[in-house]
Design an enzyme around this catalytic site. Structure first.
Site, mmCIF file in Angstrom:
data_model
loop_
_atom_site.group_PDB
_atom_site.id
_atom_site.type_symbol
_atom_site.label_atom_id
_atom_site.label_comp_id
_atom_site.label_asym_id
_atom_site.label_seq_id
_atom_site.Cartn_x
_atom_site.Cartn_y
_atom_site.Cartn_z
ATOM 1 N N ARG A 77 -31.474 -12.388 -24.362
ATOM 2 C CA ARG A 77 -32.708 -12.982 -23.828
ATOM 3 C C ARG A 77 -33.748 -13.131 -24.939
ATOM 4 O O ARG A 77 -34.021 -12.177 -25.667
ATOM 5 C CB ARG A 77 -33.269 -12.095 -22.717
ATOM 6 C CG ARG A 77 -34.499 -12.661 -22.037
ATOM 7 C CD ARG A 77 -35.054 -11.716 -20.991
ATOM 8 N NE ARG A 77 -34.150 -11.531 -19.874
ATOM 9 C CZ ARG A 77 -34.207 -10.510 -19.020
ATOM 10 N NH1 ARG A 77 -35.121 -9.570 -19.180
ATOM 11 N NH2 ARG A 77 -33.350 -10.410 -18.021
ATOM 12 N N ARG A 146 -43.013 -6.611 -21.683
ATOM 13 C CA ARG A 146 -42.067 -7.732 -21.664
ATOM 14 C C ARG A 146 -42.796 -9.029 -22.038
ATOM 15 O O ARG A 146 -43.952 -9.018 -22.409
ATOM 16 C CB ARG A 146 -41.447 -7.845 -20.270
ATOM 17 C CG ARG A 146 -40.695 -6.588 -19.822
ATOM 18 C CD ARG A 146 -39.414 -6.421 -20.607
ATOM 19 N NE ARG A 146 -38.589 -5.358 -20.057
ATOM 20 C CZ ARG A 146 -37.692 -5.493 -19.075
ATOM 21 N NH1 ARG A 146 -37.533 -6.671 -18.477
ATOM 22 N NH2 ARG A 146 -36.957 -4.472 -18.673
ATOM 23 N N LYS A 216 -40.413 -0.768 -17.701
ATOM 24 C CA LYS A 216 -40.967 -2.023 -18.205
ATOM 25 C C LYS A 216 -42.409 -2.218 -17.757
ATOM 26 O O LYS A 216 -42.861 -1.634 -16.763
ATOM 27 C CB LYS A 216 -40.111 -3.177 -17.718
ATOM 28 C CG LYS A 216 -40.004 -3.285 -16.220
ATOM 29 C CD LYS A 216 -38.956 -4.324 -15.850
ATOM 30 C CE LYS A 216 -38.350 -4.058 -14.499
ATOM 31 N NZ LYS A 216 -37.202 -4.898 -14.207
ATOM 32 N N LYS A 218 -45.041 -5.677 -17.225
ATOM 33 C CA LYS A 218 -45.085 -7.145 -17.242
ATOM 34 C C LYS A 218 -46.523 -7.637 -17.102
ATOM 35 O O LYS A 218 -47.285 -7.078 -16.318
ATOM 36 C CB LYS A 218 -44.249 -7.701 -16.078
ATOM 37 C CG LYS A 218 -42.765 -7.365 -16.161
ATOM 38 C CD LYS A 218 -42.026 -7.950 -14.958
ATOM 39 C CE LYS A 218 -40.531 -7.693 -15.062
ATOM 40 N NZ LYS A 218 -39.804 -8.193 -13.872
ATOM 41 N N CYS A 437 -31.778 -15.989 -8.690
ATOM 42 C CA CYS A 437 -31.435 -15.188 -9.872
ATOM 43 C C CYS A 437 -29.965 -15.435 -10.232
ATOM 44 O O CYS A 437 -29.198 -15.974 -9.428
ATOM 45 C CB CYS A 437 -31.683 -13.711 -9.584
ATOM 46 S SG CYS A 437 -30.421 -12.997 -8.520
ATOM 47 N N CYS A 443 -24.363 -10.485 -13.596
ATOM 48 C CA CYS A 443 -25.251 -9.336 -13.412
ATOM 49 C C CYS A 443 -24.500 -8.155 -12.817
ATOM 50 O O CYS A 443 -23.910 -8.251 -11.734
ATOM 51 C CB CYS A 443 -26.425 -9.702 -12.511
ATOM 52 S SG CYS A 443 -27.477 -8.277 -12.213
ATOM 53 N N CYS A 482 -29.626 -9.007 -5.201
ATOM 54 C CA CYS A 482 -29.844 -7.581 -4.905
ATOM 55 C C CYS A 482 -31.331 -7.350 -4.767
ATOM 56 O O CYS A 482 -32.134 -8.216 -5.101
ATOM 57 C CB CYS A 482 -29.228 -6.700 -5.993
ATOM 58 S SG CYS A 482 -30.323 -6.376 -7.392
ATOM 59 N N CYS A 486 -35.417 -10.081 -9.153
ATOM 60 C CA CYS A 486 -35.730 -10.805 -10.392
ATOM 61 C C CYS A 486 -36.288 -12.199 -10.152
ATOM 62 O O CYS A 486 -37.031 -12.715 -10.976
ATOM 63 C CB CYS A 486 -34.485 -10.888 -11.274
ATOM 64 S SG CYS A 486 -33.927 -9.277 -11.848
#
Ligand code: SF4
Length: 574
Positions: A77, A146, A216, A218, A437, A443, A482, A486
């Site tokens: 990424r 991020r 993380k 954001k 996603c 994934c 899930c 995301c």
């Protein structure tokens, strides 16, 4: 954090990693193995890499009937503040996806780019080439700040948009880790050699310390009339306040987050809360103070509840704000009354305000690829090779081609049409606002399909909306494989979240502004029942909506119970 608290083992891995080095370089040099150890795989996230395996291939067997074993590969990424990608960088990423990846390049929901299917032997060359274009994968994942998001619209006549981007860039620069591990491991010096990775000289890591963040963090920057980057779903959202044509500061929103852990009832999605107003030149200081509060007080014993939103929920806003002010060294003003009021998708042809135009191209689920009917990948390559224009990624996983002279428009339209790329204005509203996603097969956390089934759901929904005379309604739909969320499924009009194999939780009552959480309307809805389940809700909306009421607002006003009552008995199969 008090010493007696039992730390999650990830904390020790980070602390002992010699500033995110671990033994990555040793395992990289080890040619036998096609993957990294678990500890190094965790550290690799900070370098922008996810170790994955092809889950479709897991069931394949050898001739003797034994399982083939995991086919390891990596997601790479790239971290791109504001989603700004120069022409040569986009072409490099497209080259890399052909040479080393799975022939697709994915625009992420946070304005980054992802290569999928890179094997370990090709990681170093992939990362080196990305860095040669002045982009980096460092900091795209992991327990650090991020990618900092920002409205990508190139409105050249409007200095406010430049100021938003400057703020995003400044925050990204301030909050980037200082360790030199990344360049030592992945990048070559001018003689073509990697730097000496055996001698470790620590550098000052003033913001992150030895353990980096609990999880993380954001951030995003937007304007009230255009929350296209969905700032209320992040730990930090800065909403620009404009007076007399000039940016005077930001409303600071804190504690948003979409992730939920299915096995942990204590986890929940949230919309960020308005905390304060700060001046333009205070934004970086506030971002740093927030990150440092999170570093020192976030939960390091349970990663499931380690996000900033849980600290805010535990403390309450008064204590939280007071602590941020202590770290900042001064008080912050009360928030400005402004809130999010609109959202744009920036698709189609738009004037930049400087005599040139930009073109927003819809990319289904952000997956830049060639199919039999739609060769968006080849079209983008041809257009960008020909005109070398800068590009920008949107938070809805689409791409903007910028700085286009009016004399170039016809040729660009012709190239796109020749490759079967459907103009955005010919796409349905619901498709333009849809997101899914990646989920299966790459994934490791996915429970259900998402990206691969979303086009079929949209086909059905488009028919249903047309049948009910609702095709022009602005309805956002996001889907994930899930509960990690995301593609931000807990705040649009319709959210679909993979719950168990082939079944989804259906959320209703959010909105396209991203300013309200949706509620769980039905659980365990089989894939093939999603649109039949939505159909009577849409009919009810058509019959009972108030004048001009949007679908999400209608569902929110009715609430789950009244909506279910209006629909009559349903065999919910729960
Ligand atoms: Fe994977 Fe879940 Fe994120 Fe989808 S939402 S990409 S399935 S972790």
């Amino acid at each position: 954090m008090p010493d007696e608290v039992k730390l999650d083992k990830t904390e020790f891995v980070k602390e002992d990693s010699r500033q995110l080095r671990g033994t990555i370089a040793d395992e990289l040099a080890e040619g036998e193995l096609d993957h990294f150890s678990k500890d190094n795989a965790g550290l690799l996230k900070h370098h922008g890499l996810y170790q994955q395996d092809n889950r479709d291939a897991r069931k394949q067997k050898n001739e003797d009937g034994t399982r083939l074993g995991k086919a390891f590969m990596f997601m790479v990424r790239t971290r791109i503040p504001g989603g700004r990608v120069p022409a040569d960088a986009l072409l490099t990423e497209l080259d890399l996806c052909e040479r080393y990846g799975n022939q697709t390049l994915r625009i992420t929901s946070r304005q980054g780019l992802q290569l999928h299917g890179i094997i370990k032997d090709n990681l170093q060359e992939t990362i080196r080439e990305i860095n040669q274009t002045q982009l980096t994968t460092f900091g795209a994942c992991g327990d650090i700040e991020r990618n900092v998001m920002c409205c990508p619209a190139p409105l050249r006549h409007d200095p406010v948009h430049d100021q938003l981007q400057q703020t995003a860039d400044a925050i990204a620069e301030e909050l980037k880790p200082r360790t030199t591990a990344y360049s030592e491991i992945w990048l070559e010096d001018e003689d073509g050699n990697r730097e000496n990775v055996t001698e470790f000289t620590p550098v000052d890591e003033p913001i992150y310390g030895a353990r980096y963040l609990p999880r993380k963090f954001k951030s995003g920057v937007a304007l009230p009339e255009d929350n296209c980057v969905d700032i209320l779903t992040y730990d930090l959202g800065l909403l620009g306040i404009v007076e007399n044509g000039g940016l005077v500061g930001f409303n600071v929103f804190v504690g948003g987050g979409q992730g939920v852990t299915p096995s942990a009832a204590k986890t929940f999605p949230t919309i960020a809360q308005k905390m304060a107003f700060v001046g333009v030149d205070e934004a970086v200081d506030v971002a740093r103070a927030l990150v440092c509060v999170f570093r020192d007080h976030g939960n390091r014993s349970d990663r499931k509840t380690a996000r900033l939103k849980y600290l805010l929920a535990n403390w309450g806003m008064e204590r939280f704000k007071g602590t941020v002010e202590e770290y900042l060294g001064r008080a912050m003003a009360e928030p400005h009354p402004a809130d999010v009021t609109g959202v744009e998708d920036h698709l189609g042809w738009n004037a930049q305000g400087d005599g040139r135009d930009f073109l927003g191209i819809y990319v289904e689920n952000g997956r830049i690829q060639d199919t039999e009917t739609d060769r968006t990948k080849s079209a983008l390559r041809k257009v960008v090779e020909t005109f070398r224009m800068p590009t920008r990624m949107t938070a809805q996983q689409n791409i903007l081609l910028c700085d286009i002279e009016s004399s170039q428009r016809d040729e660009i339209d012709r190239i796109l049409a020749d490759h079967g790329v459907v103009p955005a204005e010919d796409r349905s509203r619901i498709r333009r606002l849809s997101m899914a996603c990646p989920a299966l097969p790459t994934c490791g956390l996915s429970i259900t399909e998402s990206e691969r089934v979303m086009p079929g759901i949209l086909d059905q929904l488009e028919s249903e909306l047309s049948r009910q005379g609702l095709a022009d309604e602005q309805i956002t739909i996001h889907m994930t494989g899930c509960p990690n969320g995301c593609a931000r499924p807990y705040s649009p009009d319709i959210g679909l979240v993979g719950k168990t194999v082939g079944k989804y939780t259906l959320f209703l009552g959010g909105n396209s502004l991203g300013s309200r959480l949706a509620y769980n309307f039905r659980d365990l809805v089989p894939l093939e029942e999603i649109v039949p389940t939505l159909s009577p809700v849409l009919a009810c909306f058509r019959e009972e909506r108030l004048n001009g009421e949007a679908f999400g607002d209608f569902c929110d006003r009715k609430g789950r119970d009244e909506l279910l009552a209006a629909l009559g008995p349903i065999d919910d199969g729960e």
